[in-house]
Design a protein around this motif. Structure first.
Motif, PDB file in Angstrom:
ATOM      1  N   GLY A   1       0.816  -1.213   0.000  1.00  0.00           N
ATOM      2  CA  GLY A   1       0.000   0.000   0.000  1.00  0.00           C
ATOM      3  C   GLY A   1       0.848   1.260   0.000  1.00  0.00           C
ATOM      4  O   GLY A   1       0.530   2.243  -0.673  1.00  0.00           O
ATOM      5  N   ALA A   2       1.960   1.225   0.733  1.00  0.00           N
ATOM      6  CA  ALA A   2       2.844   2.394   0.793  1.00  0.00           C
ATOM      7  C   ALA A   2       3.484   2.652  -0.563  1.00  0.00           C
ATOM      8  O   ALA A   2       3.568   3.803  -1.015  1.00  0.00           O
ATOM      9  N   ASP A   3       3.938   1.578  -1.210  1.00  0.00           N
ATOM     10  CA  ASP A   3       4.535   1.732  -2.542  1.00  0.00           C
ATOM     11  C   ASP A   3       3.508   2.251  -3.543  1.00  0.00           C
ATOM     12  O   ASP A   3       3.818   3.092  -4.386  1.00  0.00           O
ATOM     13  N   LEU A   4       2.297   1.732  -3.435  1.00  0.00           N
ATOM     14  CA  LEU A   4       1.231   2.172  -4.327  1.00  0.00           C
ATOM     15  C   LEU A   4       0.926   3.658  -4.119  1.00  0.00           C
ATOM     16  O   LEU A   4       0.758   4.406  -5.083  1.00  0.00           O
ATOM     17  N   LEU A   5       0.890   4.087  -2.852  1.00  0.00           N
ATOM     18  CA  LEU A   5       0.661   5.511  -2.575  1.00  0.00           C
ATOM     19  C   LEU A   5       1.770   6.366  -3.179  1.00  0.00           C
ATOM     20  O   LEU A   5       1.508   7.405  -3.774  1.00  0.00           O
ATOM     21  N   ARG A   6       3.012   5.917  -2.997  1.00  0.00           N
ATOM     22  CA  ARG A   6       4.148   6.705  -3.487  1.00  0.00           C
ATOM     23  C   ARG A   6       4.198   6.767  -5.015  1.00  0.00           C
ATOM     24  O   ARG A   6       4.553   7.793  -5.577  1.00  0.00           O
ATOM     25  N   THR A   7       3.873   5.676  -5.671  1.00  0.00           N
ATOM     26  CA  THR A   7       3.952   5.679  -7.130  1.00  0.00           C
ATOM     27  C   THR A   7       2.744   6.350  -7.779  1.00  0.00           C
ATOM     28  O   THR A   7       2.838   6.804  -8.913  1.00  0.00           O
TER      29      THR A   7
ATOM     30  N   VAL B   1      -3.557  10.102  -6.895  1.00  0.00           N
ATOM     31  CA  VAL B   1      -4.229  10.386  -5.619  1.00  0.00           C
ATOM     32  C   VAL B   1      -4.617  11.858  -5.552  1.00  0.00           C
ATOM     33  O   VAL B   1      -5.743  12.194  -5.180  1.00  0.00           O
ATOM     34  N   VAL B   2      -3.688  12.723  -5.933  1.00  0.00           N
ATOM     35  CA  VAL B   2      -3.976  14.162  -5.902  1.00  0.00           C
ATOM     36  C   VAL B   2      -5.104  14.502  -6.871  1.00  0.00           C
ATOM     37  O   VAL B   2      -6.018  15.264  -6.534  1.00  0.00           O
ATOM     38  N   ALA B   3      -5.074  13.926  -8.060  1.00  0.00           N
ATOM     39  CA  ALA B   3      -6.140  14.194  -9.037  1.00  0.00           C
ATOM     40  C   ALA B   3      -7.493  13.713  -8.512  1.00  0.00           C
ATOM     41  O   ALA B   3      -8.507  14.422  -8.644  1.00  0.00           O
TER      42      ALA B   3
ATOM     43  N   GLU C   1       2.605  11.495   1.366  1.00  0.00           N
ATOM     44  CA  GLU C   1       3.928  11.033   1.806  1.00  0.00           C
ATOM     45  C   GLU C   1       3.920  10.667   3.283  1.00  0.00           C
ATOM     46  O   GLU C   1       4.510   9.666   3.693  1.00  0.00           O
ATOM     47  N   GLY C   2       3.240  11.472   4.101  1.00  0.00           N
ATOM     48  CA  GLY C   2       3.145  11.176   5.525  1.00  0.00           C
ATOM     49  C   GLY C   2       2.382   9.891   5.792  1.00  0.00           C
ATOM     50  O   GLY C   2       2.768   9.090   6.648  1.00  0.00           O
ATOM     51  N   LEU C   3       1.298   9.674   5.068  1.00  0.00           N
ATOM     52  CA  LEU C   3       0.517   8.449   5.228  1.00  0.00           C
ATOM     53  C   LEU C   3       1.319   7.235   4.787  1.00  0.00           C
ATOM     54  O   LEU C   3       1.290   6.182   5.441  1.00  0.00           O
ATOM     55  N   ALA C   4       2.055   7.358   3.694  1.00  0.00           N
ATOM     56  CA  ALA C   4       2.864   6.236   3.200  1.00  0.00           C
ATOM     57  C   ALA C   4       3.875   5.784   4.244  1.00  0.00           C
ATOM     58  O   ALA C   4       4.133   4.580   4.391  1.00  0.00           O
ATOM     59  N   SER C   5       4.430   6.716   5.008  1.00  0.00           N
ATOM     60  CA  SER C   5       5.381   6.352   6.070  1.00  0.00           C
ATOM     61  C   SER C   5       4.713   5.473   7.124  1.00  0.00           C
ATOM     62  O   SER C   5       5.319   4.527   7.624  1.00  0.00           O
ATOM     63  N   GLY C   6       3.475   5.779   7.466  1.00  0.00           N
ATOM     64  CA  GLY C   6       2.754   4.960   8.438  1.00  0.00           C
ATOM     65  C   GLY C   6       2.340   3.625   7.863  1.00  0.00           C
ATOM     66  O   GLY C   6       2.411   2.592   8.534  1.00  0.00           O
ATOM     67  N   VAL C   7       1.911   3.625   6.603  1.00  0.00           N
ATOM     68  CA  VAL C   7       1.465   2.393   5.951  1.00  0.00           C
ATOM     69  C   VAL C   7       2.644   1.431   5.784  1.00  0.00           C
ATOM     70  O   VAL C   7       2.471   0.213   5.842  1.00  0.00           O
TER      71      VAL C   7
ATOM     72  N   ALA D   1      -9.775   9.127  -1.117  1.00  0.00           N
ATOM     73  CA  ALA D   1      -8.863   8.949  -2.256  1.00  0.00           C
ATOM     74  C   ALA D   1      -7.772   7.924  -1.958  1.00  0.00           C
ATOM     75  O   ALA D   1      -7.331   7.212  -2.857  1.00  0.00           O
ATOM     76  N   VAL D   2      -7.339   7.852  -0.696  1.00  0.00           N
ATOM     77  CA  VAL D   2      -6.233   6.933  -0.370  1.00  0.00           C
ATOM     78  C   VAL D   2      -6.704   5.560   0.094  1.00  0.00           C
ATOM     79  O   VAL D   2      -5.956   4.588  -0.020  1.00  0.00           O
ATOM     80  N   ALA D   3      -7.916   5.434   0.600  1.00  0.00           N
ATOM     81  CA  ALA D   3      -8.387   4.168   1.177  1.00  0.00           C
ATOM     82  C   ALA D   3      -8.255   2.981   0.226  1.00  0.00           C
ATOM     83  O   ALA D   3      -7.734   1.928   0.625  1.00  0.00           O
TER      84      ALA D   3
END
Length: 182
Positions: free
Chosen positions: A3-9, A14-16, A47-53, A101-103
């Motif tokens: 999930g973290a890698d997916l958020l980062r890539t 996600v922003v759109a 980026e902050g969420l990806a660190s937790g995920v 958007a991130v869930a």
């Protein structure tokens, strides 16, 4: 892919998605806030969420070191939205749109933790929003007191001040400087 890698890539996606969700949000009342003006802050949230995920669902809890940057980004979002004249409903809409958007990218294992941390992040952002708005009101009152306090000449080189309310040291300093210049 985690999930973290997916958020980062998929930050741009996600922003759109966040922009679209924020713009369509039924929570927003006045719709004066431009979603595109907040996109950079949303990148920080991702980026902050990806660190937790990265660590796991247990890391998505209030006050944990893994989400400290996420909490800071939410605090910044709240203060920034107050500074640009957004309303509290816009702050709530921004964070609900972010959660939605991130869930899907975090996966079902993160759903309960994401719901819980989302509530906490909304509290953090709203607290920063309220603090920034209150500070802006205080500064406006201070400016009005400073510029609205009459300074008159009683005699040559004898100014008089008519103080209104309880001005703080900053206001008094400004008014006294104005009195000495008259």
């Amino acid at each position: 892919m985690s999930g973290a890698d997916l958020l980062r890539t998929e930050v741009d996606a996600v922003v759109a998605e966040w922009v679209e969700r924020f713009d369509r949000s039924p929570i927003r009342l006045h719709r004066r806030t431009s979603a595109s003006a907040l996109a950079a802050v949303v990148v920080q949230l991702v980026e902050g969420l990806a660190s937790g995920v990265d660590v796991g669902p247990d890391a998505l809890a209030a006050g944990r070191a893994e989400v400290r940057e996420l909490e800071r980004a939410c605090a910044f979002l709240g203060g920034h939205m107050a500074a640009i004249g957004a309303g509290g409903f816009d702050v709530a809409a921004a964070l609900v749109a972010f959660r939605d958007a991130v869930a899907p990218r975090c996966g079902p294992a993160f759903a309960p933790a994401l719901a819980s941390i989302s509530e906490w992040l909304m509290i953090v952002a709203m607290d920063s929003f309220a603090s920034a708005a209150l500070q802006a009101v205080r500064e406006q009152m201070r400016d009005q007191l400073e510029h609205g306090t009459p300074v008159v000449q009683l005699l040559r080189d004898v100014p008089a001040l008519f103080l209104v309310g309880e001005p703080d040291a900053t206001v008094l300093e400004g008014v006294l400087a104005r009195a000495l210049l008259t």
